[in-house]
Motif scaffolding. Structure first.
Motif, PDB file in Angstrom:
ATOM      1  N   TYR A 270      -5.151  41.989  19.023  1.00 12.94           N
ATOM      2  CA  TYR A 270      -3.800  41.621  18.601  1.00 12.94           C
ATOM      3  C   TYR A 270      -3.296  42.668  17.608  1.00 12.94           C
ATOM      4  CZ  TYR A 270      -4.552  37.041  20.752  1.00 12.94           C
ATOM      5  OH  TYR A 270      -4.791  36.021  21.646  1.00 12.94           O
ATOM      6  N   VAL A 271      -2.039  43.080  17.784  1.00 14.92           N
ATOM      7  CA  VAL A 271      -1.493  44.163  16.965  1.00 14.92           C
ATOM      8  C   VAL A 271      -0.250  43.749  16.171  1.00 14.92           C
ATOM      9  CG1 VAL A 271      -2.396  45.959  18.479  1.00 14.92           C
ATOM     10  CG2 VAL A 271      -0.094  45.027  18.903  1.00 14.92           C
ATOM     11  N   GLN A 272       0.262  42.540  16.403  1.00 14.06           N
ATOM     12  CA  GLN A 272       1.472  42.117  15.701  1.00 14.06           C
ATOM     13  C   GLN A 272       1.601  40.600  15.772  1.00 14.06           C
ATOM     14  OE1 GLN A 272       5.106  44.282  16.678  1.00 14.06           O
ATOM     15  NE2 GLN A 272       6.342  42.408  16.479  1.00 14.06           N
ATOM     16  N   VAL A 273       2.118  40.005  14.691  1.00 13.22           N
ATOM     17  CA  VAL A 273       2.461  38.588  14.689  1.00 13.22           C
ATOM     18  C   VAL A 273       3.880  38.466  14.117  1.00 13.22           C
ATOM     19  CG1 VAL A 273       1.924  36.287  13.835  1.00 13.22           C
ATOM     20  CG2 VAL A 273       0.064  37.863  14.384  1.00 13.22           C
ATOM     21  N   GLY A 274       4.768  37.865  14.914  1.00 15.82           N
ATOM     22  CA  GLY A 274       6.159  37.714  14.504  1.00 15.82           C
ATOM     23  C   GLY A 274       7.077  38.595  15.331  1.00 15.82           C
ATOM     24  N   ASN A 275       8.361  38.254  15.332  1.00 17.64           N
ATOM     25  CA  ASN A 275       9.362  38.999  16.076  1.00 17.64           C
ATOM     26  C   ASN A 275      10.324  39.655  15.090  1.00 17.64           C
ATOM     27  OD1 ASN A 275      12.339  38.910  17.253  1.00 17.64           O
ATOM     28  ND2 ASN A 275      10.943  39.216  18.986  1.00 17.64           N
ATOM     29  N   GLY A 276      10.480  40.979  15.183  1.00 12.47           N
ATOM     30  CA  GLY A 276      11.286  41.707  14.221  1.00 12.47           C
ATOM     31  C   GLY A 276      12.736  41.261  14.188  1.00 12.47           C
ATOM     32  N   ASP A 277      13.353  41.045  15.361  1.00 13.86           N
ATOM     33  CA  ASP A 277      14.762  40.650  15.400  1.00 13.86           C
ATOM     34  C   ASP A 277      14.972  39.281  14.763  1.00 13.86           C
ATOM     35  OD1 ASP A 277      15.481  43.003  16.658  1.00 13.86           O
ATOM     36  OD2 ASP A 277      15.216  42.179  18.677  1.00 13.86           O
ATOM     37  N   ALA A 278      14.119  38.328  15.121  1.00 13.88           N
ATOM     38  CA  ALA A 278      14.242  36.982  14.549  1.00 13.88           C
ATOM     39  C   ALA A 278      13.980  37.020  13.039  1.00 13.88           C
ATOM     40  CB  ALA A 278      13.275  36.032  15.241  1.00 13.88           C
ATOM     41  N   ASP A 279      13.027  37.851  12.648  1.00 17.99           N
ATOM     42  CA  ASP A 279      12.696  37.936  11.225  1.00 17.99           C
ATOM     43  C   ASP A 279      13.836  38.539  10.422  1.00 17.99           C
ATOM     44  OD1 ASP A 279      10.523  37.989   9.014  1.00 17.99           O
ATOM     45  OD2 ASP A 279      11.281  40.036   9.052  1.00 17.99           O
ATOM     46  N   HIS A 280      14.479  39.579  10.962  1.00 13.29           N
ATOM     47  CA  HIS A 280      15.570  40.237  10.245  1.00 13.29           C
ATOM     48  C   HIS A 280      16.804  39.348  10.144  1.00 13.29           C
ATOM     49  CE1 HIS A 280      13.782  44.462  11.240  1.00 13.29           C
ATOM     50  NE2 HIS A 280      13.095  43.809  10.316  1.00 13.29           N
ATOM     51  N   ALA A 281      16.881  38.342  10.985  1.00 16.86           N
ATOM     52  CA  ALA A 281      18.000  37.396  10.930  1.00 16.86           C
ATOM     53  C   ALA A 281      17.754  36.288   9.909  1.00 16.86           C
ATOM     54  CB  ALA A 281      18.249  36.793  12.309  1.00 16.86           C
ATOM     55  N   MET A 289       9.799  29.840   6.389  1.00 13.11           N
ATOM     56  CA  MET A 289      10.056  30.266   7.778  1.00 13.11           C
ATOM     57  C   MET A 289       9.941  29.099   8.750  1.00 13.11           C
ATOM     58  SD  MET A 289       8.198  33.968   8.226  1.00 13.11           S
ATOM     59  CE  MET A 289       6.558  33.324   7.849  1.00 13.11           C
ATOM     60  N   LYS A 290      10.861  29.066   9.735  1.00 13.35           N
ATOM     61  CA  LYS A 290      10.841  28.029  10.779  1.00 13.35           C
ATOM     62  C   LYS A 290      10.814  28.641  12.184  1.00 13.35           C
ATOM     63  CE  LYS A 290      11.317  24.708   7.707  1.00 13.35           C
ATOM     64  NZ  LYS A 290      10.182  23.794   7.390  1.00 13.35           N
ATOM     65  N   MET A 291      11.095  29.964  12.292  1.00 17.93           N
ATOM     66  CA  MET A 291      11.195  30.563  13.615  1.00 17.93           C
ATOM     67  C   MET A 291       9.825  30.720  14.279  1.00 17.93           C
ATOM     68  SD  MET A 291      10.657  33.051  11.271  1.00 17.93           S
ATOM     69  CE  MET A 291      12.213  33.645  10.621  1.00 17.93           C
ATOM     70  N   ALA A 292       9.857  30.897  15.611  1.00 18.18           N
ATOM     71  CA  ALA A 292       8.614  31.144  16.359  1.00 18.18           C
ATOM     72  C   ALA A 292       8.028  32.481  15.935  1.00 18.18           C
ATOM     73  CB  ALA A 292       8.889  31.138  17.856  1.00 18.18           C
ATOM     74  N   ARG A 293       6.710  32.568  15.933  1.00 17.11           N
ATOM     75  CA  ARG A 293       6.030  33.797  15.533  1.00 17.11           C
ATOM     76  C   ARG A 293       5.031  34.204  16.640  1.00 17.11           C
ATOM     77  NH1 ARG A 293       6.198  35.625  10.564  1.00 17.11           N
ATOM     78  NH2 ARG A 293       3.988  36.166  10.408  1.00 17.11           N
ATOM     79  N   PRO A 294       5.555  34.872  17.666  1.00 15.49           N
ATOM     80  CA  PRO A 294       4.683  35.250  18.791  1.00 15.49           C
ATOM     81  C   PRO A 294       3.653  36.296  18.391  1.00 15.49           C
ATOM     82  CG  PRO A 294       6.821  36.324  18.987  1.00 15.49           C
ATOM     83  CD  PRO A 294       6.942  35.355  17.857  1.00 15.49           C
ATOM     84  N   ALA A 295       2.509  36.229  19.024  1.00 17.12           N
ATOM     85  CA  ALA A 295       1.435  37.204  18.790  1.00 17.12           C
ATOM     86  C   ALA A 295       1.443  38.226  19.927  1.00 17.12           C
ATOM     87  CB  ALA A 295       0.089  36.510  18.719  1.00 17.12           C
ATOM     88  N   THR A 296       1.351  39.515  19.568  1.00 17.80           N
ATOM     89  CA  THR A 296       1.411  40.603  20.545  1.00 17.80           C
ATOM     90  C   THR A 296       0.073  41.319  20.619  1.00 17.80           C
ATOM     91  OG1 THR A 296       3.747  40.924  20.015  1.00 17.80           O
ATOM     92  CG2 THR A 296       2.636  42.699  21.190  1.00 17.80           C
ATOM     93  N   MET A 297      -0.358  41.592  21.862  1.00 14.97           N
ATOM     94  CA  MET A 297      -1.611  42.342  22.068  1.00 14.97           C
ATOM     95  C   MET A 297      -1.309  43.765  22.513  1.00 14.97           C
ATOM     96  SD  MET A 297      -4.126  39.579  23.881  1.00 14.97           S
ATOM     97  CE  MET A 297      -2.914  39.001  25.052  1.00 14.97           C
TER      98      MET A 297
END
Length: 297
Positions: A270-281, A289-297
């Motif tokens: 896994y290389v990332q947790v969270g979405n940059g666009d959703a986070d910047h909003a 935090m309430k938004m979804a935080r997808p995990a990226t491989m």
């Protein structure tokens, strides 16, 4: 608005002040500065609060809670025990106390104090004590530690590099994600993103990135590597500054997260947790935090 707490310093009876720099529901923090009237090779301070305080934390010494629940005794670390005649030492205090208002306190400081020390306490060394500007008395024995306006930690250098090292570690501690430990030194940070993961695989922990709430493993790994290299190369400096354990705790946090990110039996990283666009909003604290935080491989 800064709140001033009265600080009474040992036998010299000259009054100074402790400045409360922050307060919140459940605690407060502040500083007091000591001035050495003679060369010190070890010093101690007794902090006496007007009412019970749950816990006191300091970074320039060990702290002991006295049986009455109101007093705490601090002893200098070996690295900060030697203070030159005329030098200053600033001590930062974090106090845990129910409610939103600081508890008034006094500090009695000298070469040696204990929970049984009362009044001005004892000290060693020659010289005489100074008269308080008002409300004081006189003492005998001389050589006490008295309040002073500023400090560079006893060093004759222009800047207090030990303090700079401590503050830099606290910067990374402030980026922590996940369930924070009991010795968390950042009073305004709480647990966050404790459910980070992927289909039941735990990915909590690590550091947030660049003021965002996303966890990007590449810059996190580079930061961890650089900090670890500096720690290994200059470990004697960390020891001299009393920051070895703080740095070990700091480095352990991302390393334990990276171990979670590698799943060897599935050959997954896994290389990332969270979405940059959703986070910047989202302009808010990671604790909210309430938004979804997808995990990226």
């Amino acid at each position: 608005m800064k709140v001033l707490l009265l600080l009474a310093c040992a036998v010299a009876v000259r009054a100074g002040s402790m400045t409360v720099t922050n307060q919140w529901n459940g605690g407060f923090e502040g500083d007091f500065t000591l001035h050495a009237n003679h060369a010190l090779h070890g010093w101690a301070c007794k902090l006496s609060f007007n009412e019970n305080v749950d816990k006191v934390e300091v970074w320039k010494g060990t702290i002991e809670k006295c049986s009455n629940g109101k007093d705490f005794v601090m002893h200098s670390f070996d690295w900060d025990a030697n203070v030159a005649n005329g030098a200053d030492v600033t001590i930062h205090v974090v106090a845990r106390h129910p409610g939103s208002s600081p508890v008034p306190a006094t500090a009695t400081c000298s070469d040696s104090v204990s929970c049984s020390t009362t009044g001005g306490g004892g000290n060693t060394g020659g010289g005489s004590n100074t008269q308080a500007p008002s409300g004081g008395g006189t003492g005998t024995g001389g050589g006490a530690i008295t309040a002073a306006p500023s400090s560079v930690g006893g060093s004759k250098m222009k800047y207090d590099y030990a303090d700079a090292m401590s503050q830099s570690i606290l910067f990374y501690d402030a980026q922590r994600s996940g369930r924070l430990p009991s010795n968390n030194p950042i009073p305004w940070r709480q647990d966050s993103a404790v459910n980070d993961g992927d289909n039941g695989h735990d990915l909590s922990g690590g550091w947030y990135d660049a003021g965002d709430n996303v966890k990007f493993n590449l810059p996190m790994a580079y930061s961890t590597w650089v900090l670890n290299m500096g720690f290994l190369k200059f470990k004697d400096a960390y020891k001299a500054a009393g920051q070895t354990q703080m740095m070990c705790d700091c480095m352990k946090w991302p390393l334990e997260y990276f171990l979670k990110c590698w799943v060897p039996d599935q050959n997954k990283l896994y290389v990332q947790v969270g979405n940059g666009d959703a986070d910047h909003a989202f302009w808010g604290r990671p604790e909210n935090m309430k938004m979804a935080r997808p995990a990226t491989m």
